[in-house]
Design an enzyme around this catalytic site. Sequence first.
Site, PDB file in Angstrom:
ATOM      1  N   LYS A 176      55.128  34.534  37.592  1.00 44.81           N
ATOM      2  CA  LYS A 176      55.385  35.381  38.814  1.00 44.81           C
ATOM      3  C   LYS A 176      53.929  35.714  39.183  1.00 44.81           C
ATOM      4  O   LYS A 176      53.058  36.428  38.530  1.00 44.81           O
ATOM      5  CB  LYS A 176      56.103  36.898  38.072  1.00 44.81           C
ATOM      6  N   GLU A 192      46.631  40.823  28.403  1.00 40.93           N
ATOM      7  CA  GLU A 192      45.194  40.622  29.087  1.00 40.93           C
ATOM      8  C   GLU A 192      45.045  41.973  30.073  1.00 40.93           C
ATOM      9  O   GLU A 192      45.460  41.514  31.088  1.00 40.93           O
ATOM     10  CB  GLU A 192      44.830  39.437  29.515  1.00 40.93           C
ATOM     11  N   CYS A 203      38.134  40.756  35.579  1.00 38.91           N
ATOM     12  CA  CYS A 203      38.427  41.458  34.428  1.00 38.91           C
ATOM     13  C   CYS A 203      37.086  41.617  33.439  1.00 38.91           C
ATOM     14  O   CYS A 203      36.685  42.952  33.233  1.00 38.91           O
ATOM     15  CB  CYS A 203      39.541  40.937  33.785  1.00 38.91           C
ATOM     16  N   GLU A 250      37.536  51.869  36.231  1.00 36.05           N
ATOM     17  CA  GLU A 250      37.260  50.495  36.410  1.00 36.05           C
ATOM     18  C   GLU A 250      37.122  50.413  37.850  1.00 36.05           C
ATOM     19  O   GLU A 250      38.043  50.708  38.639  1.00 36.05           O
ATOM     20  CB  GLU A 250      38.382  49.461  35.957  1.00 36.05           C
TER      21      GLU A 250
HETATM   22  P1  NAD Z   1      48.565  45.036  38.284  1.00 41.64           P
HETATM   23  O1  NAD Z   1      48.760  45.349  36.886  1.00 41.64           O
HETATM   24  O2  NAD Z   1      48.679  45.800  39.457  1.00 41.64           O
HETATM   25  O3  NAD Z   1      49.551  43.525  38.742  1.00 41.64           O
HETATM   26  C1  NAD Z   1      49.599  42.454  37.891  1.00 41.64           C
HETATM   27  C2  NAD Z   1      50.891  41.869  37.994  1.00 41.64           C
HETATM   28  O4  NAD Z   1      51.768  42.693  37.458  1.00 41.64           O
HETATM   29  C3  NAD Z   1      51.418  41.639  39.432  1.00 41.64           C
HETATM   30  O5  NAD Z   1      52.018  40.248  39.470  1.00 41.64           O
HETATM   31  C4  NAD Z   1      52.524  42.586  39.776  1.00 41.64           C
HETATM   32  O6  NAD Z   1      53.343  42.272  40.455  1.00 41.64           O
HETATM   33  C5  NAD Z   1      53.057  42.658  38.338  1.00 41.64           C
HETATM   34  N1  NAD Z   1      53.697  44.034  37.848  1.00 41.64           N
HETATM   35  C6  NAD Z   1      53.273  45.174  38.362  1.00 41.64           C
HETATM   36  N2  NAD Z   1      54.264  46.264  37.910  1.00 41.64           N
HETATM   37  C7  NAD Z   1      54.946  45.420  37.150  1.00 41.64           C
HETATM   38  C8  NAD Z   1      55.911  45.883  35.985  1.00 41.64           C
HETATM   39  N3  NAD Z   1      56.227  47.126  35.928  1.00 41.64           N
HETATM   40  N4  NAD Z   1      56.633  44.885  35.228  1.00 41.64           N
HETATM   41  C9  NAD Z   1      56.237  43.519  35.318  1.00 41.64           C
HETATM   42  N5  NAD Z   1      55.120  43.336  36.215  1.00 41.64           N
HETATM   43  C10 NAD Z   1      54.708  43.989  36.826  1.00 41.64           C
HETATM   44  O7  NAD Z   1      47.055  44.085  38.206  1.00 41.64           O
HETATM   45  P2  NAD Z   1      45.997  43.640  39.721  1.00 41.64           P
HETATM   46  O8  NAD Z   1      45.656  44.944  40.259  1.00 41.64           O
HETATM   47  O9  NAD Z   1      46.850  42.550  40.231  1.00 41.64           O
HETATM   48  O10 NAD Z   1      44.954  43.181  38.741  1.00 41.64           O
HETATM   49  C11 NAD Z   1      43.833  43.833  38.446  1.00 41.64           C
HETATM   50  C12 NAD Z   1      43.953  44.437  36.978  1.00 41.64           C
HETATM   51  O11 NAD Z   1      43.833  43.233  36.339  1.00 41.64           O
HETATM   52  C13 NAD Z   1      42.251  44.940  36.640  1.00 41.64           C
HETATM   53  O12 NAD Z   1      42.472  46.050  35.705  1.00 41.64           O
HETATM   54  C14 NAD Z   1      41.889  43.786  35.829  1.00 41.64           C
HETATM   55  O13 NAD Z   1      40.801  44.198  34.992  1.00 41.64           O
HETATM   56  C15 NAD Z   1      43.076  43.332  35.185  1.00 41.64           C
HETATM   57  N6  NAD Z   1      42.644  41.908  34.764  1.00 41.64           N
HETATM   58  C16 NAD Z   1      42.758  41.670  33.287  1.00 41.64           C
HETATM   59  C17 NAD Z   1      42.193  40.291  32.963  1.00 41.64           C
HETATM   60  C18 NAD Z   1      42.079  39.964  31.342  1.00 41.64           C
HETATM   61  O14 NAD Z   1      41.865  38.941  31.171  1.00 41.64           O
HETATM   62  N7  NAD Z   1      42.140  41.207  30.479  1.00 41.64           N
HETATM   63  C19 NAD Z   1      42.230  39.259  34.010  1.00 41.64           C
HETATM   64  C20 NAD Z   1      42.346  39.685  35.228  1.00 41.64           C
HETATM   65  C21 NAD Z   1      42.520  40.842  35.672  1.00 41.64           C
END
Ligand code: NAD
Length: 431
Positions: A132, A205, A239, A337
């Site tokens: 997804k 993650e 991240c 962040e």
């Molecule tokens: P986000 O959490 O807003 O969205 C990530 C995904 O989750 C999207 O596909 C979204 O549609 C989905 N999603 C949203 N709500 C959901 C729910 N209730 N249930 C299931 N899925 C849901 O994150 P983002 O804004 O896309 O990414 C940025 C964040 O990701 C930053 O905080 C960054 O640090 C983190 N990140 C972490 C890593 C790591 O390896 N730790 C890597 C990349 C990004």
Amino acid sequence: MSTTSDTPTYDSLLSGITDPGGREVLDPATGEVVGRVAAAEPLAELLSREQGKPLNGPNARFEVGACAAWLRATAATELPGGTVVDDEDTHAELHYRPVGVVGAIGPWNWPMMITVWQVAPALRMGNTVVVKPSEYTPLSVLALVQVLNGALPADVLTAVAGDREVGARLSGHPGVDKLVFTGSTATGQAIIRSSADTVKRLTLELGGNDAGIVLPDVDPKAIAEGLFWGAFINTGQTCAALKRLYVHTDVYDEVCAALVEVAQAMPMGRGLDEQNVLGPLQNRAQHEVVARLVNAARDAGAKILLGGDPDPDAAGHFYPATIVADVDDANPLVAEEQFGPALPVVRYEDVDQAVAMANRLDVGLGASVWSSDREAARAVAARLEAGTVWINSHGGVHPMIPFGGVKKSGYGLEFGVEGLKAVAVPQVVNG
Ligand code: NAD
């Protein structure tokens, strides 16, 4: 060990990155197909158009190339083990079986790379996968999946595009046995809740706010470029980017000046223009987060050494590379962040104070220590609460080195042998 015999082979999958799915080259005069461009470059162009990251620098081409490298490395990784006890009374073996269906939910910052991180080990261990992608970058992931499916058996890898509602449905779905999620801490918490009824296995993650500590013995000019890319890779939308920098007062001014000099030389602009190495923020909401945090620092009296002045009339979500000095550790630009190109640099007097500031937040993805004395740096590293601590670099990942966060940056590991175990279920056969 089990599973290796019944998992797909990846040689064909790798050729899928470079051959099938490539773009046809037409003769402009006749319209006939005269050749084919490998998939990598069209994938990089699509990624650049959708995500915003430039083709060049550690960006779109780099990301697509890393996908191929990661697939290759994951395919070659074996799970060790087998017999755990073998004596007169007992013969016990530990096997890693497929989990079943793995759901993979990803973010928008490194959409292809993170999809491969999630998908490759899961397929390697004999699972099927439902991906997804983020609603901000679905096309990059759908195209990647299409290329991979040029080589995979049918219905092994499926992509379902959609927003958070689709993600929530996937994380509560009884047919999904394991969920690998990369994204924000808030969404990770929602996923823990929605996966509770089905007791899904989770790898999370999540967000980070990585600290870097610069010890007083560094050569500021020598470390400036490493610091810059640690913080500004993918225009800060990473991240495990360096998101707050603690610099000893003895070298504070020199480190700030060296960083500004490097940052000033980095061209930012449209991703498809070859000279650029920094791009726009991917979406308006993220631009507003960065602007709000830099303004908070400015309002509190911090010194904006570079940037901080986006052109309100410019097209696209460009925010200039920004370096902020004399900022208090409690300022929101440090504590939250930013996920963008704005680095706060905090002055410290002694290393205990720096370690305390680095550890005070509730996230712990990565961290780094910078010093010309490796042992001194390693001693500081041991005191930091982070899943990875780099010495004299920040954010580099490797397919054989486990990666994961502590505290609210999540749990579970990706990459290498640990990453394979995470998408398998252990079974003991005793007797
Ligand atoms: P986000 O959490 O807003 O969205 C990530 C995904 O989750 C999207 O596909 C979204 O549609 C989905 N999603 C949203 N709500 C959901 C729910 N209730 N249930 C299931 N899925 C849901 O994150 P983002 O804004 O896309 O990414 C940025 C964040 O990701 C930053 O905080 C960054 O640090 C983190 N990140 C972490 C890593 C790591 O390896 N730790 C890597 C990349 C990004």
